[in-house]
Design a protein around this motif. Structure first.
Motif, PDB file in Angstrom:
ATOM      1  N   SER A   1      -6.818  -9.143 -15.273  1.00 24.17           N
ATOM      2  CA  SER A   1      -6.889  -7.700 -15.550  1.00 24.17           C
ATOM      3  C   SER A   1      -5.625  -6.979 -15.110  1.00 24.17           C
ATOM      4  CB  SER A   1      -8.099  -7.093 -14.835  1.00 24.17           C
ATOM      5  OG  SER A   1      -7.935  -7.204 -13.430  1.00 24.17           O
ATOM      6  N   THR A   2      -5.515  -5.739 -15.553  1.00 22.23           N
ATOM      7  CA  THR A   2      -4.414  -4.865 -15.142  1.00 22.23           C
ATOM      8  C   THR A   2      -4.925  -3.886 -14.094  1.00 22.23           C
ATOM      9  OG1 THR A   2      -3.375  -4.997 -17.328  1.00 22.23           O
ATOM     10  CG2 THR A   2      -2.725  -3.157 -15.901  1.00 22.23           C
ATOM     11  N   VAL A   3      -4.253  -3.842 -12.944  1.00 22.87           N
ATOM     12  CA  VAL A   3      -4.672  -2.959 -11.850  1.00 22.87           C
ATOM     13  C   VAL A   3      -3.480  -2.120 -11.411  1.00 22.87           C
ATOM     14  CG1 VAL A   3      -5.592  -2.842  -9.506  1.00 22.87           C
ATOM     15  CG2 VAL A   3      -6.436  -4.587 -11.078  1.00 22.87           C
ATOM     16  N   GLY A   4      -3.693  -0.815 -11.253  1.00 28.67           N
ATOM     17  CA  GLY A   4      -2.614   0.094 -10.878  1.00 28.67           C
ATOM     18  C   GLY A   4      -2.033  -0.176  -9.496  1.00 28.67           C
ATOM     19  N   LYS A   5      -0.748   0.124  -9.322  1.00 23.49           N
ATOM     20  CA  LYS A   5      -0.058  -0.103  -8.047  1.00 23.49           C
ATOM     21  C   LYS A   5      -0.525   0.854  -6.961  1.00 23.49           C
ATOM     22  CE  LYS A   5       4.139  -1.594 -10.510  1.00 23.49           C
ATOM     23  NZ  LYS A   5       5.571  -1.302 -10.750  1.00 23.49           N
ATOM     24  N   SER A   6      -1.054   1.998  -7.345  1.00 22.80           N
ATOM     25  CA  SER A   6      -1.418   3.022  -6.355  1.00 22.80           C
ATOM     26  C   SER A   6      -2.589   2.610  -5.480  1.00 22.80           C
ATOM     27  CB  SER A   6      -1.752   4.339  -7.071  1.00 22.80           C
ATOM     28  OG  SER A   6      -2.920   4.194  -7.866  1.00 22.80           O
ATOM     29  N   HIS A   7      -3.402   1.644  -5.939  1.00 26.05           N
ATOM     30  CA  HIS A   7      -4.574   1.252  -5.165  1.00 26.05           C
ATOM     31  C   HIS A   7      -4.181   0.635  -3.824  1.00 26.05           C
ATOM     32  CE1 HIS A   7      -6.635   2.258  -8.741  1.00 26.05           C
ATOM     33  NE2 HIS A   7      -6.412   1.134  -9.386  1.00 26.05           N
ATOM     34  N   THR A   8      -3.090  -0.103  -3.800  1.00 26.40           N
ATOM     35  CA  THR A   8      -2.610  -0.691  -2.550  1.00 26.40           C
ATOM     36  C   THR A   8      -2.221   0.399  -1.565  1.00 26.40           C
ATOM     37  OG1 THR A   8      -1.767  -2.612  -3.765  1.00 26.40           O
ATOM     38  CG2 THR A   8      -0.945  -2.282  -1.522  1.00 26.40           C
ATOM     39  N   ILE A   9      -1.532   1.411  -2.062  1.00 28.40           N
ATOM     40  CA  ILE A   9      -1.125   2.529  -1.208  1.00 28.40           C
ATOM     41  C   ILE A   9      -2.347   3.271  -0.694  1.00 28.40           C
ATOM     42  CG2 ILE A   9       0.161   4.704  -1.144  1.00 28.40           C
ATOM     43  CD1 ILE A   9       1.987   3.544  -3.302  1.00 28.40           C
ATOM     44  N   THR A  10      -3.363   3.416  -1.534  1.00 26.08           N
ATOM     45  CA  THR A  10      -4.589   4.092  -1.114  1.00 26.08           C
ATOM     46  C   THR A  10      -5.258   3.339   0.033  1.00 26.08           C
ATOM     47  OG1 THR A  10      -4.944   4.899  -3.373  1.00 26.08           O
ATOM     48  CG2 THR A  10      -6.830   4.962  -1.880  1.00 26.08           C
ATOM     49  N   LEU A  11      -5.283   2.018  -0.042  1.00 23.30           N
ATOM     50  CA  LEU A  11      -5.876   1.223   1.038  1.00 23.30           C
ATOM     51  C   LEU A  11      -5.047   1.318   2.321  1.00 23.30           C
ATOM     52  CD1 LEU A  11      -7.167  -2.019  -0.740  1.00 23.30           C
ATOM     53  CD2 LEU A  11      -8.522  -0.197   0.318  1.00 23.30           C
ATOM     54  N   ILE A  12      -3.733   1.418   2.177  1.00 22.22           N
ATOM     55  CA  ILE A  12      -2.875   1.607   3.351  1.00 22.22           C
ATOM     56  C   ILE A  12      -3.179   2.949   4.009  1.00 22.22           C
ATOM     57  CG2 ILE A  12      -0.492   1.941   4.120  1.00 22.22           C
ATOM     58  CD1 ILE A  12       0.360  -0.078   1.975  1.00 22.22           C
ATOM     59  N   CYS A  13      -3.386   3.967   3.182  1.00 22.56           N
ATOM     60  CA  CYS A  13      -3.781   5.287   3.701  1.00 22.56           C
ATOM     61  C   CYS A  13      -5.110   5.200   4.443  1.00 22.56           C
ATOM     62  CB  CYS A  13      -3.882   6.291   2.550  1.00 22.56           C
ATOM     63  SG  CYS A  13      -2.297   6.766   1.814  1.00 22.56           S
ATOM     64  N   THR A  14      -6.019   4.375   3.915  1.00 26.35           N
ATOM     65  CA  THR A  14      -7.309   4.177   4.563  1.00 26.35           C
ATOM     66  C   THR A  14      -7.129   3.570   5.948  1.00 26.35           C
ATOM     67  OG1 THR A  14      -8.390   3.843   2.423  1.00 26.35           O
ATOM     68  CG2 THR A  14      -9.555   3.051   4.363  1.00 26.35           C
ATOM     69  N   LEU A  15      -6.231   2.600   6.078  1.00 24.15           N
ATOM     70  CA  LEU A  15      -5.954   1.983   7.378  1.00 24.15           C
ATOM     71  C   LEU A  15      -5.412   3.003   8.375  1.00 24.15           C
ATOM     72  CD1 LEU A  15      -4.361  -1.476   6.451  1.00 24.15           C
ATOM     73  CD2 LEU A  15      -6.584  -1.052   7.504  1.00 24.15           C
ATOM     74  N   VAL A  16      -4.600   3.923   7.891  1.00 21.25           N
ATOM     75  CA  VAL A  16      -4.054   4.975   8.758  1.00 21.25           C
ATOM     76  C   VAL A  16      -5.184   5.825   9.334  1.00 21.25           C
ATOM     77  CG1 VAL A  16      -2.637   7.068   8.832  1.00 21.25           C
ATOM     78  CG2 VAL A  16      -1.826   5.052   7.586  1.00 21.25           C
ATOM     79  N   VAL A  17      -6.148   6.196   8.498  1.00 25.80           N
ATOM     80  CA  VAL A  17      -7.269   7.011   8.964  1.00 25.80           C
ATOM     81  C   VAL A  17      -8.138   6.237   9.946  1.00 25.80           C
ATOM     82  CG1 VAL A  17      -9.297   8.345   8.288  1.00 25.80           C
ATOM     83  CG2 VAL A  17      -7.278   8.342   6.834  1.00 25.80           C
ATOM     84  N   TYR A  18      -8.351   4.953   9.689  1.00 23.82           N
ATOM     85  CA  TYR A  18      -9.113   4.129  10.633  1.00 23.82           C
ATOM     86  C   TYR A  18      -8.440   4.138  12.008  1.00 23.82           C
ATOM     87  CZ  TYR A  18     -12.564   2.063   7.465  1.00 23.82           C
ATOM     88  OH  TYR A  18     -13.634   1.866   6.625  1.00 23.82           O
ATOM     89  N   ALA A  19      -7.116   4.085  12.018  1.00 28.06           N
ATOM     90  CA  ALA A  19      -6.386   4.113  13.290  1.00 28.06           C
ATOM     91  C   ALA A  19      -6.601   5.445  14.003  1.00 28.06           C
ATOM     92  CB  ALA A  19      -4.892   3.879  13.035  1.00 28.06           C
ATOM     93  N   LEU A  20      -6.581   6.543  13.251  1.00 25.95           N
ATOM     94  CA  LEU A  20      -6.815   7.864  13.837  1.00 25.95           C
ATOM     95  C   LEU A  20      -8.218   7.960  14.436  1.00 25.95           C
ATOM     96  CD1 LEU A  20      -5.230  10.174  11.086  1.00 25.95           C
ATOM     97  CD2 LEU A  20      -4.294   9.657  13.347  1.00 25.95           C
TER      98      LEU A  20
END
Length: 326
Positions: free
Chosen positions: A97-116
């Motif tokens: 399948s084709t998956v957008g590149k932004s999803h990886t960045i979104t998960l990285i953002c999620t990790l940032v919030v978990y750290a907070l």
């Protein structure tokens, strides 16, 4: 009767969500909008309406702030389990399948919030400004950053569609279903609070299991529907976008918490700290594994066993959380 009512409301959420997924898939095919934006922003916002309204209801009406964190963290861990299940049981289709590149960045953002949240909840270093936690403010800022990347993603679905509905008709039906989803979400909050009182369990655990799972049923139902249509771009966007949107809900709930900041108002007991900590740990672990799966996809790793291992790990994280929380 209260448990039967819970099941009826949950079933209603499932049916509504499946129809929402159908309309989102049609929008993906009939418009020039990217699948990442449709799944990560539009569908994610709609399927996260239960988390939004249940959290606001928990703070304003029920006044059970403990349900909020359990609802949000539990929903996010469960959502990642949906992601894991999708790539575990449909690894071959996912690899093609084709998956957008932004999803990886979104998960990285999620990790940032978990750290907070780990700093505020696990280590107890809560800091508030005008009765609003700086960590929930940070979560909202992270959501805005992820929104920028999702909206600029250029992945699109070129598959032809012959459905007779116009884009306007699809949007109208989609909006009506969204409103209905809100009504059901508010009702399920009151039912969950009643179950919490009867079972005499911690509100964070109840929020994670009963409320977290119930409010994640839209993501589950719509994701399954999208996987059947082999629209993994919208599916992954739905899960990742919903998770980061859920963290923005913490900020909105914090604004509605009148007495003090949301994280201060929860007055964690020892068991609640443990449960919240477990949700943060396993949520962060699942997010990291999701990033690994998406990076493997980006670099065109064709070995399906990698996706299957990632999926199994994400599912195992949720099971481990449930076992360790008892």
């Amino acid at each position: 009767m209260i448990y039967l009512l819970y099941l009826v409301l949950a079933a209603a959420v499932v049916l509504i969500s499946i129809k929402c997924a159908d309309y989102v898939d049609l929008l993906d095919k009939k418009t020039k909008l990217s699948g990442a934006f449709i799944g990560g922003v539009i569908l994610a916002a709609v399927t996260s309406l239960p988390e939004l309204f249940t959290s606001l209801t928990a703070v304003v009406a029920v006044q059970n702030e403990g349900l909020v964190l359990g609802n949000i963290l539990g929903s996010d861990v469960f959502n990642l389990t949906i992601f894991g299940g999708s790539i575990l049981f449909a690894a071959k289709a996912f690899s093609k399948s084709t998956v957008g590149k932004s999803h990886t960045i979104t998960l990285i953002c999620t990790l940032v919030v978990y750290a907070l949240l780990a700093v505020a909840v696990v280590f107890g270093l809560e800091v508030s400004v005008f009765n609003t936690s700086i960590y929930t403010i940070g979560a909202f800022v992270v959501y805005l950053v992820s929104l920028k990347f999702m909206s600029s993603d250029d992945s699109s679905n070129d598959e032809a569609d012959h459905n007779p509905l116009t884009v306007k008709q699809i949007i109208i039906r989609f909006v009506l279903l969204s409103v209905l989803l809100v009504v059901v979400s508010i009702a399920i909050t009151y039912v969950t609070d009643e179950i919490s009182a009867r079972l005499n369990l911690g509100s964070s655990l109840i929020g994670a299991v009963f409320l977290g799972v119930a409010t994640s049923l839209p993501e589950l139902s719509s994701s399954i529907a999208l996987v059947k249509k082999k629209n993994f771009n919208a599916m992954v966007g739905n899960v990742c976008g919903s998770n980061v949107f859920n963290f923005a809900i913490l900020f909105l709930a914090d604004l509605c918490c009148r007495r003090t900041s949301l994280l201060d108002a929860m007055h964690y007991a020892a068991v609640d700290i443990k449960q919240a900590g477990l949700m943060i740990i396993f949520g962060a672990l699942s997010s990291f594994v999701g990033i690994v799966a998406l990076l493997a996809k980006k670099y065109e790793v064709k070995r399906n066993v990698i996706y299957m291992l990632c999926g199994a790990t994400m599912i195992g994280s949720y099971i481990a959380f449930l076992v360790l929380s008892v």
